[in-house]
Design a protein around this motif. Structure first.
Motif, PDB file in Angstrom:
ATOM      1  N   ARG A   1      92.486 103.353 -60.755  1.00 20.61           N
ATOM      2  CA  ARG A   1      91.177 104.529 -61.670  1.00 20.61           C
ATOM      3  C   ARG A   1      91.597 103.580 -62.955  1.00 20.61           C
ATOM      4  O   ARG A   1      92.652 103.435 -62.665  1.00 20.61           O
ATOM      5  CB  ARG A   1      91.323 105.492 -61.686  1.00 20.61           C
ATOM      6  CG  ARG A   1      90.658 106.415 -62.095  1.00 20.61           C
ATOM      7  CD  ARG A   1      91.411 108.368 -62.428  1.00 20.61           C
ATOM      8  NE  ARG A   1      92.443 108.241 -62.869  1.00 20.61           N
ATOM      9  CZ  ARG A   1      93.534 108.420 -63.224  1.00 20.61           C
ATOM     10  NH1 ARG A   1      93.702 108.687 -61.558  1.00 20.61           N
ATOM     11  NH2 ARG A   1      94.364 108.795 -63.921  1.00 20.61           N
TER      12      ARG A   1
ATOM     13  N   ASP B   1      82.014 106.464 -64.157  1.00 16.82           N
ATOM     14  CA  ASP B   1      81.864 105.343 -63.205  1.00 16.82           C
ATOM     15  C   ASP B   1      79.767 105.077 -63.842  1.00 16.82           C
ATOM     16  O   ASP B   1      80.110 104.152 -63.614  1.00 16.82           O
ATOM     17  CB  ASP B   1      81.976 105.520 -61.785  1.00 16.82           C
ATOM     18  CG  ASP B   1      80.651 107.056 -61.302  1.00 16.82           C
ATOM     19  OD1 ASP B   1      80.365 108.180 -62.196  1.00 16.82           O
ATOM     20  OD2 ASP B   1      80.948 107.275 -59.668  1.00 16.82           O
TER      21      ASP B   1
ATOM     22  N   VAL C   1      84.037  97.685 -57.820  1.00 19.30           N
ATOM     23  CA  VAL C   1      84.236  98.616 -58.865  1.00 19.30           C
ATOM     24  C   VAL C   1      83.342 100.076 -58.047  1.00 19.30           C
ATOM     25  O   VAL C   1      82.210 100.327 -57.364  1.00 19.30           O
ATOM     26  CB  VAL C   1      82.938  98.650 -59.623  1.00 19.30           C
ATOM     27  CG1 VAL C   1      82.878  99.692 -60.724  1.00 19.30           C
ATOM     28  CG2 VAL C   1      83.141  97.204 -60.182  1.00 19.30           C
ATOM     29  N   THR C   2      84.296 101.090 -57.242  1.00 20.43           N
ATOM     30  CA  THR C   2      84.132 102.803 -57.582  1.00 20.43           C
ATOM     31  C   THR C   2      84.558 104.403 -57.830  1.00 20.43           C
ATOM     32  O   THR C   2      84.566 103.291 -58.714  1.00 20.43           O
ATOM     33  CB  THR C   2      84.906 102.691 -55.516  1.00 20.43           C
ATOM     34  OG1 THR C   2      85.880 102.783 -55.915  1.00 20.43           O
ATOM     35  CG2 THR C   2      84.529 101.258 -54.465  1.00 20.43           C
ATOM     36  N   ARG C   3      84.030 104.557 -57.411  1.00 21.21           N
ATOM     37  CA  ARG C   3      84.045 105.775 -57.693  1.00 21.21           C
ATOM     38  C   ARG C   3      85.441 106.383 -56.934  1.00 21.21           C
ATOM     39  O   ARG C   3      86.198 106.174 -56.001  1.00 21.21           O
ATOM     40  CB  ARG C   3      83.014 107.214 -57.002  1.00 21.21           C
ATOM     41  CG  ARG C   3      83.584 108.917 -57.610  1.00 21.21           C
ATOM     42  CD  ARG C   3      83.118 110.192 -57.872  1.00 21.21           C
ATOM     43  NE  ARG C   3      81.554 109.422 -58.421  1.00 21.21           N
ATOM     44  CZ  ARG C   3      80.129 110.025 -58.401  1.00 21.21           C
ATOM     45  NH1 ARG C   3      80.143 111.356 -57.648  1.00 21.21           N
ATOM     46  NH2 ARG C   3      79.522 109.821 -59.320  1.00 21.21           N
TER      47      ARG C   3
ATOM     48  N   SER D   1      84.445 112.031 -60.828  1.00 17.51           N
ATOM     49  CA  SER D   1      83.122 111.063 -61.343  1.00 17.51           C
ATOM     50  C   SER D   1      83.726 110.009 -62.076  1.00 17.51           C
ATOM     51  O   SER D   1      83.254 109.629 -62.562  1.00 17.51           O
ATOM     52  CB  SER D   1      81.485 111.661 -60.940  1.00 17.51           C
ATOM     53  OG  SER D   1      81.362 112.426 -62.432  1.00 17.51           O
ATOM     54  N   THR D   2      84.936 109.459 -61.736  1.00 20.22           N
ATOM     55  CA  THR D   2      85.471 108.350 -62.628  1.00 20.22           C
ATOM     56  C   THR D   2      85.489 107.267 -61.712  1.00 20.22           C
ATOM     57  O   THR D   2      85.673 106.525 -60.883  1.00 20.22           O
ATOM     58  CB  THR D   2      86.993 108.903 -63.094  1.00 20.22           C
ATOM     59  OG1 THR D   2      87.536 109.231 -61.963  1.00 20.22           O
ATOM     60  CG2 THR D   2      87.134 109.886 -63.686  1.00 20.22           C
ATOM     61  N   ALA D   3      85.558 105.978 -62.859  1.00 20.04           N
ATOM     62  CA  ALA D   3      85.541 104.468 -61.868  1.00 20.04           C
ATOM     63  C   ALA D   3      87.310 103.971 -61.698  1.00 20.04           C
ATOM     64  O   ALA D   3      88.160 104.547 -62.178  1.00 20.04           O
ATOM     65  CB  ALA D   3      85.124 103.566 -62.990  1.00 20.04           C
TER      66      ALA D   3
END
Length: 240
Positions: free
Chosen positions: A142, A156, A179-181, A223-225
């Motif tokens: 994260r 994200d 790059v995902t959640r 919902s963070t990257a």
């Protein structure tokens, strides 16, 4: 170490004026745990050299962290933590106010003038501006930003592939693979950064990227990257 041979205040101000006219000298941190930790080295006359730790303090270290885009200073350290430097000792008796944009803007007794050996090389540990947490190595996980008020997760929706490339490059982890959640197991519990990292992709550090305006309603930790870089990195992941 003694004060024999130190220059008068008038000569020091003349040297500072000459330094300002020449522009900022490059700086780097060597032989530490990463780009934002290590022995201070400065480039002068196209050659890298070290800095003597006489009067070296956190105000001096803060300027180095700022110049490198490495967040704020954790400590101004002596060289017992790092491999001894080699080559010229470029700066001694450095005196920064902490507001300078580059180490070479600070006063010192003159390029190459010193009474030190490399046993007294100065070092710095900075917070860094970005790291990846909760992944299987320091090169995945994260995304968290240190904005001077602690570490914060990034939405994200506010973080794209170009920003991910800059982050991976800054962490010496190659390029961005994905790059995902963040997965539920990797979700954080702390605050959310309320800005967007608007990188073009060619920035040298994430702190050089525009950040946009604050968002009224940043996302939640669900919902963070998260980023995976091409290199796995060594050592345990941050957050374990």
């Amino acid at each position: 170490m003694g004060t024999e041979g130190l220059l008068s205040p008038q000569v020091l101000w003349l040297l500072l004026w000459v330094q300002l006219c020449r522009g900022a000298a490059e700086v780097r941190l060597a032989d530490g745990s990463g780009r934002c930790d290590g022995r201070v080295e400065v480039k002068h006359q196209d050659q890298w050299g070290t800095v003597c730790d006489d009067n070296w303090d956190e105000e001096d270290a803060a300027v180095v962290c700022k110049q490198l885009g490495c967040g704020s200073v954790i400590s101004a350290v002596q060289n017992e933590r790092f491999v001894l430097g080699s080559g010229p000792i470029w700066m001694d008796e450095v005196r920064c106010r902490g507001t300078e944009s580059a180490l070479s803007d600070c006063t010192h007794i003159g390029w190459g003038i010193h009474d030190c050996t490399h046993d007294y090389d100065a070092g710095v540990t900075c917070t860094g501006f970005v790291h990846l947490v909760g992944g299987d190595s320091r090169c995945s996980g994260r995304v968290e930003i240190n904005d001077g008020d602690g570490w914060k997760s990034v939405c994200d929706s506010h973080f794209g592939a170009k920003a991910a490339d800059v982050v991976c490059r800054d962490l010496q982890c190659g390029r961005a693979l994905s790059v995902t959640r963040a997965s539920p197991s990797g979700e954080g519990t702390g605050p959310i950064w309320d800005r967007e990292l608007q990188c073009v992709g060619n920035e040298s550090t994430p702190s050089s990227c525009p950040t946009g305006t604050p968002q009224d309603q940043p996302c939640t930790q669900t919902s963070t990257a998260a980023v995976s870089c091409t290199r796995k990195g060594s050592g345990k992941a941050v957050g374990y």
